[in-house]
Structure formats: C-alpha cells, structure tokens
Design an enzyme around this catalytic site. Structure first.
Site, PDB file in Angstrom:
ATOM      1  N   CYS A 335       0.859  -1.193   0.000  1.00 30.47           N
ATOM      2  CA  CYS A 335       0.000   0.000   0.000  1.00 30.47           C
ATOM      3  C   CYS A 335       0.883   1.228   0.000  1.00 30.47           C
ATOM      4  CB  CYS A 335      -0.824   0.067   1.281  1.00 30.47           C
ATOM      5  SG  CYS A 335      -2.116  -1.148   1.300  1.00 30.47           S
ATOM      6  N   GLU A 369       1.420  -3.945  -5.584  1.00 25.08           N
ATOM      7  CA  GLU A 369       0.311  -4.898  -5.438  1.00 25.08           C
ATOM      8  C   GLU A 369      -0.927  -4.376  -6.167  1.00 25.08           C
ATOM      9  OE1 GLU A 369      -0.249  -6.387  -1.323  1.00 25.08           O
ATOM     10  OE2 GLU A 369      -2.382  -6.067  -1.694  1.00 25.08           O
TER      11      GLU A 369
HETATM   12  N1  ACO Z   1      -5.710  14.602  -9.877  1.00 25.95           N
HETATM   13  C1  ACO Z   1      -4.965  14.506 -10.997  1.00 25.95           C
HETATM   14  N2  ACO Z   1      -3.693  14.064 -10.977  1.00 25.95           N
HETATM   15  C2  ACO Z   1      -3.182  13.713  -9.794  1.00 25.95           C
HETATM   16  C3  ACO Z   1      -3.909  13.791  -8.589  1.00 25.95           C
HETATM   17  C4  ACO Z   1      -5.231  14.260  -8.662  1.00 25.95           C
HETATM   18  N3  ACO Z   1      -5.980  14.371  -7.574  1.00 25.95           N
HETATM   19  N4  ACO Z   1      -3.107  13.368  -7.572  1.00 25.95           N
HETATM   20  C5  ACO Z   1      -1.933  13.040  -8.123  1.00 25.95           C
HETATM   21  N5  ACO Z   1      -1.981  13.245  -9.459  1.00 25.95           N
HETATM   22  C6  ACO Z   1      -0.933  13.024 -10.445  1.00 25.95           C
HETATM   23  C7  ACO Z   1       0.090  14.118 -10.386  1.00 25.95           C
HETATM   24  O1  ACO Z   1      -0.250  15.218 -11.159  1.00 25.95           O
HETATM   25  C8  ACO Z   1       1.298  13.395 -10.892  1.00 25.95           C
HETATM   26  O2  ACO Z   1       1.232  13.284 -12.294  1.00 25.95           O
HETATM   27  P1  ACO Z   1       2.365  13.993 -13.223  1.00 25.95           P
HETATM   28  O3  ACO Z   1       3.628  13.288 -12.851  1.00 25.95           O
HETATM   29  O4  ACO Z   1       1.898  13.662 -14.600  1.00 25.95           O
HETATM   30  O5  ACO Z   1       2.383  15.412 -12.865  1.00 25.95           O
HETATM   31  C9  ACO Z   1       1.140  11.990 -10.341  1.00 25.95           C
HETATM   32  O6  ACO Z   1      -0.254  11.830 -10.109  1.00 25.95           O
HETATM   33  C10 ACO Z   1       1.896  11.750  -9.066  1.00 25.95           C
HETATM   34  O7  ACO Z   1       1.831  12.890  -8.267  1.00 25.95           O
HETATM   35  P2  ACO Z   1       2.625  12.985  -6.903  1.00 25.95           P
HETATM   36  O8  ACO Z   1       2.511  14.379  -6.395  1.00 25.95           O
HETATM   37  O9  ACO Z   1       3.992  12.412  -7.047  1.00 25.95           O
HETATM   38  O10 ACO Z   1       1.778  11.974  -6.000  1.00 25.95           O
HETATM   39  P3  ACO Z   1       1.032  12.263  -4.620  1.00 25.95           P
HETATM   40  O11 ACO Z   1       2.011  12.684  -3.577  1.00 25.95           O
HETATM   41  O12 ACO Z   1      -0.140  13.088  -4.842  1.00 25.95           O
HETATM   42  O13 ACO Z   1       0.635  10.759  -4.228  1.00 25.95           O
HETATM   43  C11 ACO Z   1      -0.796   8.891  -4.206  1.00 25.95           C
HETATM   44  C12 ACO Z   1      -0.002   9.864  -5.093  1.00 25.95           C
HETATM   45  C13 ACO Z   1       0.150   8.176  -3.236  1.00 25.95           C
HETATM   46  C14 ACO Z   1      -1.443   7.828  -5.072  1.00 25.95           C
HETATM   47  C15 ACO Z   1      -1.851   9.732  -3.434  1.00 25.95           C
HETATM   48  O14 ACO Z   1      -2.777  10.258  -4.353  1.00 25.95           O
HETATM   49  C16 ACO Z   1      -2.608   8.960  -2.371  1.00 25.95           C
HETATM   50  O15 ACO Z   1      -2.100   8.741  -1.284  1.00 25.95           O
HETATM   51  N6  ACO Z   1      -3.852   8.575  -2.692  1.00 25.95           N
HETATM   52  C17 ACO Z   1      -4.707   7.891  -1.747  1.00 25.95           C
HETATM   53  C18 ACO Z   1      -4.220   6.473  -1.495  1.00 25.95           C
HETATM   54  C19 ACO Z   1      -4.022   5.708  -2.785  1.00 25.95           C
HETATM   55  O16 ACO Z   1      -4.887   5.699  -3.650  1.00 25.95           O
HETATM   56  N7  ACO Z   1      -2.863   5.011  -2.884  1.00 25.95           N
HETATM   57  C20 ACO Z   1      -2.525   4.176  -4.014  1.00 25.95           C
HETATM   58  C21 ACO Z   1      -3.204   2.874  -3.876  1.00 25.95           C
HETATM   59  S1  ACO Z   1      -2.527   1.627  -4.938  1.00 25.95           S
HETATM   60  C22 ACO Z   1      -1.419   0.817  -3.939  1.00 25.95           C
HETATM   61  O17 ACO Z   1      -1.432   1.034  -2.756  1.00 25.95           O
HETATM   62  C23 ACO Z   1      -0.420  -0.147  -4.518  1.00 25.95           C
END
Ligand code: ACO
Ligand code: ZN
Length: 478
Positions: A335, A369
């Site tokens: 996760c 995962e």
């Molecule tokens: N809308 C559009 N794009 C988004 C958004 C959003 N709300 N959030 C992130 N992104 C995009 C960013 O623009 C970036 O894309 P780019 O590189 O083309 O600019 C990319 O996603 C990554 O952005 P980061 O800033 O590096 O990521 P962030 O710190 O926001 O973390 C994460 C991403 C971990 C998935 C976060 O959104 C989160 O914690 N979400 C909730 C939990 C979750 O869904 N975790 C993943 C589950 S899958 C697994 O666990 C294996």
C-alpha cells in the site's frame, strides 16, 4: 455500461417529490460544486431535526466524493428503483406505500438533469484531472525522431496485436481478494463500510477530511474530530486528551531505523512485528484515504517505509508504503499513501522511486500490489513513463550500430521494474512501431521537451540510503 446496468436492474418510476426516494434508488443529484447533476445511488437516509439527509454515491465517480446531501440537491423527476423494490412491481408495495420513512413536505422542485446539464461542461470534480496526467502521446513529429530498435522476441503481446492493457492493472485487476496483506481488498462491501464514518482528523498542524471508512473505535466515530499524535499515531477523542498525551509522548519521529536522509527528507523502516501498535495505527490512518483495501490487523509480515519532513519540531509524517517481507508475486509495494496536505507535490513519485531503489539494492524486479487505485495508477504511470523515457533518451548507439539498441530486459534491469510494467508503459506511451520486420521505439523531439519539463527537482539519492536487505526466508520467524 452504467446505462445497461441501470436498464437491466433498475426501473424508472416517475416521482413528484423526494419523499418517495428510498435507500438503493438512483437519481440525479447536484454535485458539490453546484455545476452539474450526476446519477447517484442513495446509500443511506437519516433524519435530522425533521429534515431528511441522503448519503449519495455518484455512479461514475470515485467514492471519495460520496457525501450527505439535503433533498434540495435531489432531482426526483427521474428516479430509478432497483427492480426488486420498484413501486411499479405488483409484488412490491404500490407507489403510495413505498416510502419507508416518514413523509416530509418538499420545499422546492428540482430542475431536471437535462435542463441543468450544460453541453460540454467540464466535470466539476476537484479530484482527478485526467487530462493533465495522461502520458504524452507522440504527436506527429515536427523534427527528426529518435528510433531505438527493440528486440521483437521480448514483446509477444505486442505481436498479437491485442488491445493494450492499462499499465499497471493487467490481469491482476480481476484477481480475487488476497489472503495476506496489511491491507487487503474488501471481502464484503456492506453499506456501513461504504460510508465515511469520520468527520475530521487533526494530525500535527493539519486538519484533514477523510475520504473513506476506517474502523476507528466506535466511541470515536461521529465525533466532530479525532485527534491523532503525529509521531506515535495514537488517537484521542478531544484536543485536551491529546494535549495530555503529548506531555507524556517523547517521540519526535516514527519508530524504527532511519535508513535514508537527504536535506529534510527522511525515510524510516519499521518492522510490523516489532512495532505492532504503530504499524496498526498507521494502517488505520491510511484506511481513511484508501478505499479498495480493508484493514488486516496482522502487520507482522510487513515492513513500513515512512517518509518524513524535518523541521525544528520533529520529523513530520508525509506518506509511507508497506512492503511484504517476502512476496511470492514480486510485489515491492503493498500500500502507498501520501497524506492529503502533501499530495500533488511529487511525494508519491518520490515514495515510488524509493520502493524501486530498495528493489535495486535487493537485486530484484518489483511491482506494486494490484489492484491500483485511480490515483495510484496515475502516479505509477507517470513514474514509469518518466523513468523509461529517461533511459531511452540517454541511450546511445554503440560501436558501428546504425541506431541505439535496447532490450526490454535491459530496461527492467536498469529500473527494477517488472517486464509487464515496462511493456504496458511503452504501449501506453504509444512509442512502439513495427518497422522493416522489427520493432522500433520512436521518440519525438516533442516528447523530449515534455520529458525535460516534467523532471522532478527532488529525487532519491541512493548514496544516502543506508540499508542492507534481509533475507526473510532464512529466518525461522519474522
Ligand atoms: N488529480 C490529478 N492528478 C493527480 C492527482 C489528482 N488528484 N493526484 C496526483 N496526481 C498526479 C500528479 O499530477 C502526478 O502526475 P504527473 O507526474 O503527470 O504530474 C502523479 O499523479 C503523481 O503525483 P505525486 O505528487 O507524485 O503523487 P502524490 O504525492 O499526490 O501521491 C498517491 C499519489 C500516493 C497515489 C496519493 O494520491 C494517495 O495517497 N492517494 C490515496 C491512497 C491511494 O490511492 N494510494 C494508491 C493505492 S494503490 C497501492 O497502494 C499499490
Ligand atoms: Zn504520541
């Protein structure tokens, strides 16, 4: 798809007021931004001071947009009842008898979906902006393109010409619930766990609105706010109680070993067996923002990599990922989470990069995962595309080669990414062409410019990673 589902299992029944609406119905509901009606399902109905409130899930949207709405936001002129409870079915109660809750007077008639929805209007969601996150598609080349030859035996699914699978989802998306995991998929998607149960949390200087259900103790649920110690992650029901805790709590950083520090960014490795309470509290906190996984209290088989930002008050939790000590499926992340105040600042990709650095140290290929969440998929796609393009743009032809040559396996070795992730990323990028009996990767100058623009300032510096992988299979017990 959704339309088909609605027509098969649901039946439109004209209603003249929201009074007829019962749990399970689907009807247009005005979204929070007030710009657009979207078809939503009523998950629950409650009465507050003679006012009815409806907990709605917007059908085509992520669950984090689910919310309580009042009846003014419902459009009762287009209500779909599940066929089994439809008022028009002879075996079901007749229209007048349907509402199981006390009838209330409707104050305003809501305009219909068609009247309100403006043509071509942008979806009002504050959430995923997919347009900005799509990997660059190769535009017609304005200048000379860079071809790289790809060895064809390595990409059999490209040869079959089948539709590209979204990177990172693949067949694993359809896999059933896992039997291990600090967080695993929902086994029963009941109404209780489908609804958010925590109003607000306070964590350090942040007040954060949760996105999803998390099984915090019953006495804390539905309080206006849960107060969480940002260092040990213990939770309290009031600010006073947290104050008392902070007088005793000596932690100023996560437990475990600090295995990485560069500038103000640190990563701590925490053993789910040795620091069980912290690990469980971390999973509980993470569940507030992770939907497709459910809590699993046995944290023993996991390591937790917690990223922090340092200031004069301590090491503040930014995000984390968990990782199985032993993964039969080569998962290098179970996760992953960035706390909402730190999202969209590059921390997600930094955590992903860190997970691949660990895999490089282990000499293994890894993959997250499955299934990935919507935001997880966006972040991984972005990381994978950027990493692979970085390699391709710097790859030079050697000796008397006409053009640079690379194999998929070489890309895997350089990145620690699994083969299927590399292939699906190349497919998603649309850079592979069939040329003179072989496969070539064609990179346009446009892509080069985009690649440079999207380079991150903060990157993991492996020189600052002080870590030796353990062989957990050789240990009698974790
Ligand atoms: N809308 C559009 N794009 C988004 C958004 C959003 N709300 N959030 C992130 N992104 C995009 C960013 O623009 C970036 O894309 P780019 O590189 O083309 O600019 C990319 O996603 C990554 O952005 P980061 O800033 O590096 O990521 P962030 O710190 O926001 O973390 C994460 C991403 C971990 C998935 C976060 O959104 C989160 O914690 N979400 C909730 C939990 C979750 O869904 N975790 C993943 C589950 S899958 C697994 O666990 C294996
Ligand atoms: Zn504490």
């Amino acid at each position: 798809m959704m339309e088909r589902k609605l027509s098969e299992d649901y039946e439109e029944v004209p209603c003249d007021s929201a009074n007829a609406v019962v749990e399970g119905c689907r009807l247009p509901v005005l979204m929070r931004s007030g710009a657009e009606y979207q078809m939503a399902e009523i998950l629950s109905i409650k009465e507050l001071a003679a006012m009815r409130e409806y907990y709605v899930h917007f059908l085509d949207f992520n669950k984090r947009l689910d919310e309580w709405v009042d009846e003014k936001r419902l459009d009762p002129s287009k209500v779909f009842f599940p066929k089994k409870i439809s008022p028009s079915r002879p075996s079901s109660p007749v229209a007048g008898d349907v509402p199981t809750l006390p009838l209330l007077a409707t104050t305003s008639s809501t305009p219909s979906l068609n009247k309100k929805k403006k043509q071509g209007q942008k979806r009002p969601y504050d959430e995923i902006d997919r347009s900005s996150s799509q990997p660059p598609t190769p535009a017609p080349s304005p200048g000379p393109a860079t071809p790289i030859t790809l060895i064809k035996e390595e990409i059999p699914d490209l040869l079959s010409g089948g539709p590209a699978t979204p990177a990172g989802q693949g067949a694993a998306t359809t896999a059933g619930p896992r039997t291990t995991g600090s967080l695993m998929m929902h086994s029963n998607d009941d109404v209780v766990t489908r609804m958010k149960n925590i109003e607000m949390i306070e964590l350090g200087k942040h007040r954060i609105k949760p996105w999803y259900f998390a099984p915090y103790p019953q006495e804390l649920v539905h309080l206006p706010c849960i107060y969480i110690c940002e260092f040990c992650l213990k939770y309290r029901k009031s600010a006073k109680a947290l104050e008392r805790h902070l007088l005793k709590c000596k932690l100023r950083h996560p437990p475990g070993n600090e295995i990485y520090r560069k500038n103000n960014i640190s990563v701590f490795e925490i053993d789910g067996r040795k620091n069980k309470q912290y690990s469980q509290n971390l999973c509980l906190l993470a569940k507030l923002f992770l939907d497709h996984k459910t809590l699993y209290y046995d944290t023993d088989p996991f390591l937790f990599y917690v990223m922090t930002q340092l200031d004069n008050r301590g090491f503040h939790l930014v995000g984390y990922f968990s990782k199985e000590k032993e993964s039969s499926e080569d998962y290098n992340v179970a996760c992953i989470l960035t706390l909402p105040p730190y999202q969209r600042k590059g921390f997600g990709k930094l955590l992903i990069e860190f997970s691949y650095e660990l895999s490089k140290f282990e000499g293994k290929l890894g993959s997250p995962e499955k299934p990935l969440s919507d935001l997880g998929l966006l972040s991984y796609r972005s990381y994978w595309s950027h990493t692979i393009l970085g390699i391709l743009f710097t790859h030079k032809a050697s000796g008397d080669q006409e053009r640079p040559q690379i194999t998929i396996n070489e890309i895997c070795e350089l990145t620690s990414m699994k083969k299927e992730d590399v292939i699906s990323t190349l497919q998603t990028l649309g850079v592979i062409s069939y040329y003179k009996g072989g496969f070539v990767i064609v990179l346009t100058p446009e892509m080069g410019k985009n690649h440079e623009k999207s380079s991150r300032l903060t990157k993991i510096d492996p020189k600052h990673l002080h870590w030796t992988p353990k062989d957990w299979s050789k240990r009698a017990k974790w």
